[in-house]
Design a protein around this motif. Structure first.
Motif, PDB file in Angstrom:
ATOM      1  N   ARG A  50      62.394 -41.512  -7.504  1.00 34.08           N
ATOM      2  CA  ARG A  50      62.575 -41.693  -5.989  1.00 34.08           C
ATOM      3  C   ARG A  50      62.062 -43.413  -6.117  1.00 34.08           C
ATOM      4  NH1 ARG A  50      58.438 -39.296  -2.826  1.00 34.08           N
ATOM      5  NH2 ARG A  50      59.624 -39.213  -1.164  1.00 34.08           N
ATOM      6  N   LEU A  51      63.049 -43.951  -5.450  1.00 30.94           N
ATOM      7  CA  LEU A  51      63.053 -45.486  -5.015  1.00 30.94           C
ATOM      8  C   LEU A  51      61.664 -45.638  -4.262  1.00 30.94           C
ATOM      9  CD1 LEU A  51      66.438 -46.953  -4.472  1.00 30.94           C
ATOM     10  CD2 LEU A  51      65.332 -46.921  -6.707  1.00 30.94           C
ATOM     11  N   HIS A  52      60.942 -46.586  -4.349  1.00 34.95           N
ATOM     12  CA  HIS A  52      60.009 -47.180  -3.467  1.00 34.95           C
ATOM     13  C   HIS A  52      60.567 -47.386  -2.133  1.00 34.95           C
ATOM     14  CE1 HIS A  52      57.142 -47.138  -6.580  1.00 34.95           C
ATOM     15  NE2 HIS A  52      57.608 -48.086  -7.229  1.00 34.95           N
ATOM     16  N   VAL A  53      59.691 -47.185  -1.209  1.00 36.95           N
ATOM     17  CA  VAL A  53      60.133 -47.834   0.132  1.00 36.95           C
ATOM     18  C   VAL A  53      60.177 -49.329   0.004  1.00 36.95           C
ATOM     19  CG1 VAL A  53      59.355 -47.703   2.659  1.00 36.95           C
ATOM     20  CG2 VAL A  53      58.841 -45.736   1.325  1.00 36.95           C
ATOM     21  N   GLN A  54      61.423 -49.808   0.906  1.00 34.33           N
ATOM     22  CA  GLN A  54      61.534 -51.196   0.996  1.00 34.33           C
ATOM     23  C   GLN A  54      61.253 -51.970   2.287  1.00 34.33           C
ATOM     24  OE1 GLN A  54      61.994 -52.757  -2.133  1.00 34.33           O
ATOM     25  NE2 GLN A  54      62.161 -50.800  -3.236  1.00 34.33           N
ATOM     26  N   PRO A  55      60.276 -51.775   2.984  1.00 29.14           N
ATOM     27  CA  PRO A  55      60.160 -52.441   4.165  1.00 29.14           C
ATOM     28  C   PRO A  55      60.556 -53.777   4.525  1.00 29.14           C
ATOM     29  CG  PRO A  55      57.828 -52.118   3.359  1.00 29.14           C
ATOM     30  CD  PRO A  55      58.904 -51.780   2.258  1.00 29.14           C
ATOM     31  N   HIS A  56      60.655 -54.662   3.501  1.00 29.51           N
ATOM     32  CA  HIS A  56      60.744 -55.953   3.596  1.00 29.51           C
ATOM     33  C   HIS A  56      62.390 -56.193   3.720  1.00 29.51           C
ATOM     34  CE1 HIS A  56      61.221 -54.993  -0.622  1.00 29.51           C
ATOM     35  NE2 HIS A  56      62.216 -56.424  -0.834  1.00 29.51           N
ATOM     36  N   LEU A  57      63.209 -55.161   3.625  1.00 30.82           N
ATOM     37  CA  LEU A  57      64.610 -55.165   3.517  1.00 30.82           C
ATOM     38  C   LEU A  57      65.385 -55.496   4.994  1.00 30.82           C
ATOM     39  CD1 LEU A  57      65.875 -53.786   0.029  1.00 30.82           C
ATOM     40  CD2 LEU A  57      65.517 -56.202   0.659  1.00 30.82           C
ATOM     41  N   SER A  58      66.423 -55.819   5.241  1.00 35.13           N
ATOM     42  CA  SER A  58      66.974 -55.429   6.233  1.00 35.13           C
ATOM     43  C   SER A  58      67.712 -54.166   6.386  1.00 35.13           C
ATOM     44  CB  SER A  58      67.962 -56.761   6.672  1.00 35.13           C
ATOM     45  OG  SER A  58      69.005 -56.502   5.753  1.00 35.13           O
ATOM     46  N   PRO A  59      68.201 -53.573   7.311  1.00 36.99           N
ATOM     47  CA  PRO A  59      68.958 -52.315   7.261  1.00 36.99           C
ATOM     48  C   PRO A  59      70.122 -52.299   6.269  1.00 36.99           C
ATOM     49  CG  PRO A  59      68.076 -52.746   9.329  1.00 36.99           C
ATOM     50  CD  PRO A  59      68.013 -53.938   8.810  1.00 36.99           C
ATOM     51  N   ASP A  60      71.065 -53.695   6.478  1.00 33.17           N
ATOM     52  CA  ASP A  60      72.156 -53.730   5.786  1.00 33.17           C
ATOM     53  C   ASP A  60      71.820 -54.042   4.251  1.00 33.17           C
ATOM     54  OD1 ASP A  60      73.863 -53.824   8.115  1.00 33.17           O
ATOM     55  OD2 ASP A  60      73.946 -55.932   8.105  1.00 33.17           O
ATOM     56  N   THR A 192      69.808 -60.220  -2.050  1.00 34.87           N
ATOM     57  CA  THR A 192      68.608 -61.015  -1.535  1.00 34.87           C
ATOM     58  C   THR A 192      67.911 -61.963  -2.329  1.00 34.87           C
ATOM     59  OG1 THR A 192      67.111 -58.973  -2.317  1.00 34.87           O
ATOM     60  CG2 THR A 192      68.086 -59.195   0.102  1.00 34.87           C
ATOM     61  N   GLY A 193      68.678 -62.016  -3.816  1.00 40.88           N
ATOM     62  CA  GLY A 193      68.092 -62.912  -4.742  1.00 40.88           C
ATOM     63  C   GLY A 193      67.055 -62.256  -5.732  1.00 40.88           C
ATOM     64  N   GLU A 194      66.841 -60.943  -5.454  1.00 45.13           N
ATOM     65  CA  GLU A 194      65.821 -60.567  -6.450  1.00 45.13           C
ATOM     66  C   GLU A 194      66.503 -59.979  -7.777  1.00 45.13           C
ATOM     67  OE1 GLU A 194      63.005 -56.326  -6.260  1.00 45.13           O
ATOM     68  OE2 GLU A 194      64.586 -56.621  -4.731  1.00 45.13           O
ATOM     69  N   MET A 195      65.792 -60.487  -8.677  1.00 47.19           N
ATOM     70  CA  MET A 195      66.127 -60.205 -10.056  1.00 47.19           C
ATOM     71  C   MET A 195      65.429 -59.188 -10.714  1.00 47.19           C
ATOM     72  SD  MET A 195      66.119 -62.687 -13.413  1.00 47.19           S
ATOM     73  CE  MET A 195      67.330 -63.707 -12.977  1.00 47.19           C
ATOM     74  N   VAL A 196      66.123 -57.913 -11.033  1.00 43.59           N
ATOM     75  CA  VAL A 196      65.354 -56.498 -11.235  1.00 43.59           C
ATOM     76  C   VAL A 196      65.305 -56.538 -12.865  1.00 43.59           C
ATOM     77  CG1 VAL A 196      66.328 -55.649  -9.543  1.00 43.59           C
ATOM     78  CG2 VAL A 196      67.641 -55.491 -11.550  1.00 43.59           C
ATOM     79  N   GLY A 197      64.019 -55.882 -13.205  1.00 40.73           N
ATOM     80  CA  GLY A 197      63.893 -55.769 -14.530  1.00 40.73           C
ATOM     81  C   GLY A 197      62.275 -56.347 -14.982  1.00 40.73           C
ATOM     82  N   SER A 198      61.968 -56.327 -15.991  1.00 32.58           N
ATOM     83  CA  SER A 198      60.332 -56.593 -16.451  1.00 32.58           C
ATOM     84  C   SER A 198      60.617 -57.874 -17.132  1.00 32.58           C
ATOM     85  CB  SER A 198      59.976 -55.723 -17.399  1.00 32.58           C
ATOM     86  OG  SER A 198      59.889 -54.305 -16.882  1.00 32.58           O
ATOM     87  N   ILE A 199      59.683 -58.958 -16.470  1.00 36.04           N
ATOM     88  CA  ILE A 199      60.074 -60.493 -16.928  1.00 36.04           C
ATOM     89  C   ILE A 199      59.690 -60.561 -18.628  1.00 36.04           C
ATOM     90  CG2 ILE A 199      57.668 -61.123 -16.455  1.00 36.04           C
ATOM     91  CD1 ILE A 199      60.696 -63.201 -15.828  1.00 36.04           C
ATOM     92  N   HIS A 200      58.838 -59.924 -19.274  1.00 40.78           N
ATOM     93  CA  HIS A 200      58.713 -60.278 -20.620  1.00 40.78           C
ATOM     94  C   HIS A 200      59.946 -59.761 -21.573  1.00 40.78           C
ATOM     95  CE1 HIS A 200      54.543 -60.275 -19.050  1.00 40.78           C
ATOM     96  NE2 HIS A 200      54.606 -61.603 -19.973  1.00 40.78           N
ATOM     97  N   TYR A 201      60.820 -58.891 -21.183  1.00 40.34           N
ATOM     98  CA  TYR A 201      61.801 -58.410 -21.754  1.00 40.34           C
ATOM     99  C   TYR A 201      63.259 -58.896 -21.174  1.00 40.34           C
ATOM    100  CZ  TYR A 201      57.696 -55.841 -23.034  1.00 40.34           C
ATOM    101  OH  TYR A 201      56.842 -55.424 -23.297  1.00 40.34           O
ATOM    102  N   MET A 202      63.066 -59.857 -20.524  1.00 40.55           N
ATOM    103  CA  MET A 202      64.396 -60.432 -19.926  1.00 40.55           C
ATOM    104  C   MET A 202      64.912 -61.493 -20.714  1.00 40.55           C
ATOM    105  SD  MET A 202      64.094 -61.086 -15.626  1.00 40.55           S
ATOM    106  CE  MET A 202      63.737 -59.520 -14.650  1.00 40.55           C
ATOM    107  N   ALA A 203      66.120 -61.492 -20.998  1.00 41.46           N
ATOM    108  CA  ALA A 203      66.917 -62.444 -21.872  1.00 41.46           C
ATOM    109  C   ALA A 203      66.874 -63.654 -21.216  1.00 41.46           C
ATOM    110  CB  ALA A 203      68.174 -61.927 -22.307  1.00 41.46           C
TER     111      ALA A 203
END
Length: 530
Positions: A50-60, A192-203
């Motif tokens: 289940r995705l986490h709640v994202q209260p910081h995001l706008s409805p769009d 929104t400019g968010e990069m997804v993934g885990s930083i230590h394994y990002m190319a």
């Protein structure tokens, strides 16, 4: 979840989409929570994310996130391979208005997957544990087979890491959590400019904000294999910002336990995607390691000149001349990508002004604080096992571990050594200070390369601030007569005033033991003007 009255209500036992009964939370990550659930239609166990709640995001933005998640999960469901977790379904979790998550009728996507009751590779590697190269190669074979199947289906994983590798019964290796996977033509960044993934394994190309490809997943495979044999990620740093910067621009620290797997890992962790082996070449190299081949030969990469900077060399404490800095490397290795990397790193961290765990901040603070009055500072209490020393000729005091003795004093510096005389703390003063401590370090580095022409290796050298003053951090390794050493140097001070340098060096093999000494000396360091 929270009910309208504010108290916490367990999700255990909830029925999702009229079919999946949540029974036990089995994992939690940056994107969502994974539950073991019962499929009441087919009477089987499944894993439900289940995705986490994202209260910081706008409805769009929320609608866009949910739709992308559904689309990408359906793409992952196209992959049929024994080393890939099976995606059964994508459903919506419809919530009541009183749940506090949004208006009635809103639905968060849930990804229903095959349930594999098995530990993860991260579980096996906890507390710095390692796996022999041959066994790591066997795990790598399962991972690369999964990636080949995904890439053939046009799907990138984007979050390959030890925590997403299940080690099932009878040697089955399963790559899981394709919930943030994407089709190959999608963008790496959300709106929104968010990069997804885990930083230590990002190319590196992802850190720089470039479009990822299959080679990005292979870099993450290389980072995972590095951790398997070495006990830590290849670019582990104190903060996410420092890790991202290191991935983008720093050379790879040499492996100590890679064995026959080392050439492949080094190739997979090339900065330039074109320099990495293909999935097919990676699989061939892994099979060679598993079969007992002691030396693995990799094909010549498609491009040259834009990978990691070649090892630089040496260590010498003289100030040297204040001339031009030495050359920065070869070919396409220029300073522009560094600026790009820093900009993207700021996005990853979530702010352009970031306080580091080593009590320093990024260079934007240096520019803002230039010319400002030095703030007063209360040093940390003297730690247990340390005693305070006062060096009146230098105008400083600092804690030193019990048993460490002064070894050398001059008008500009003092050195304390441990009982083995292999580790040392050195405090230096430059009066008057030059334009910036990083310029001083660049001069010292030029001498170091001369003194250690074949063994010096820079790990990082970057501007920062320390207690509101311009500062620089420099880390490197070098080879002594009998062993390898590692060092860290912090210099801080304003031009025309005094620059103070806090330096620690110790045997590389015992770095994790000695590194905290530097932190304690730094935190308790006091100048006469403080």
């Amino acid at each position: 979840m929270r009910a309208g009255g504010g108290h916490v209500v367990s999700d255990e036992g909830r029925l999702i989409a009229g079919r999946y009964r949540l029974t036990e939370q089995i994992g939690r990550g940056g994107m969502g929570t994974v539950w073991r659930a019962g499929d009441e239609v087919l009477d089987r166990q499944v894993a439900l994310k289940r995705l986490h709640v994202q209260p910081h995001l706008s409805p769009d933005d929320l609608v866009r996130l949910y739709e992308r998640t559904r689309r990408e999960a359906r793409s992952a469901a196209r992959i049929a391979h024994p080393n890939v977790i099976v995606v059964h379904d994508v459903v919506d979790d419809h919530l009541d208005a009183g749940d506090g998550y949004g208006e009635a009728g809103d639905g968060r996507p849930c990804i229903v997957m095959e349930y594999v009751p098995a530990p993860t590779l991260a579980d096996l590697l906890g507390d710095g544990r390692t796996i022999p190269p041959e066994d790591s190669a066997r795990i790598g074979l399962g991972m690369v087979a999964a990636l080949r199947a995904a890439h053939a289906a046009g799907v990138l994983h984007r979050d390959v890491k030890p925590g997403n590798v299940l080690l099932g019964a009878e040697g089955r290796v399963v790559l899981t959590d394709f919930g943030i996977a994407m089709t190959a033509d999608a963008s790496t960044l959300t709106k929104t400019g968010e990069m997804v993934g885990s930083i230590h394994y990002m190319a590196p190309e992802r850190i720089r904000g470039q479009t990822p490809g299959p080679a990005s997943d292979l870099w993450a495979l290389g980072a995972t294999l590095y951790q398997a044999v070495e006990g830590r990620p290849p670019f582990r740093r104190l903060t996410a910002m420092e890790a991202a910067y290191a991935i983008a621009v720093d050379p790879l620290e040499p492996l100590k336990q890679g064995g026959a797997l080392e050439p492949l890992i080094v190739a997979l962790l090339s900065k330039d995607p074109a320099d990495r082996p293909t999935a097919e070449q990676t699989e061939e190299a892994l099979r060679a390691v598993v079969s007992g081949v002691t030396t693995v030969t990799l094909p010549k990469p498609a491009s040259q000149g834009s990978g990691a900077e070649p090892p630089e060399t040496g260590r010498g404490r003289g100030r040297g001349s204040r001339g031009a800095e030495p050359g920065r490397g070869r070919g396409k290795r220029v300073l522009v990508p560094v600026g790009v990397a820093l900009a993207v790193v700021a996005t990853v961290v979530g702010a352009t002004l970031y306080m580091r765990a080593d009590n320093t901040t990024n260079d934007s603070d240096s520019r803002q604080n230039a010319g400002a009055a030095t703030p007063s500072y209360s040093p940390s209490p003297v730690p247990d096992g340390f005693h305070l020393v006062k060096e009146e000729s230098l105008g400083v005091s600092f804690p030193v571990p019990d048993g460490w003795k002064p070894n050398k004093r001059t008008a500009e510096q003092v050195t304390y050594v441990d009982p083995t005389r292999l580790a040392e703390i050195r405090i230096g003063v430059v009066d008057p200070a030059g334009s910036h401590p990083i310029a001083h370090f660049a001069d010292i580095e030029a001498n170091t390369k001369v003194n250690y022409p074949n063994t010096y290796r820079k790990l990082r050298m970057q501007k920062t601030t320390f207690r509101g003053q311009p500062a620089a951090i420099w880390e490197f390794t070098f080879q002594g007569r009998a062993r390898a050493f590692r060092a860290i140097d912090l210099g801080f001070g304003r031009e025309g005033e005094r620059e103070y340098d806090i330096y620690l060096s110790a045997p590389d093999e015992k770095w994790d033991t000695y590194r905290p000494v530097f932190d304690k000396v730094r935190d308790g360091f006091v100048t006469s003007g403080s």
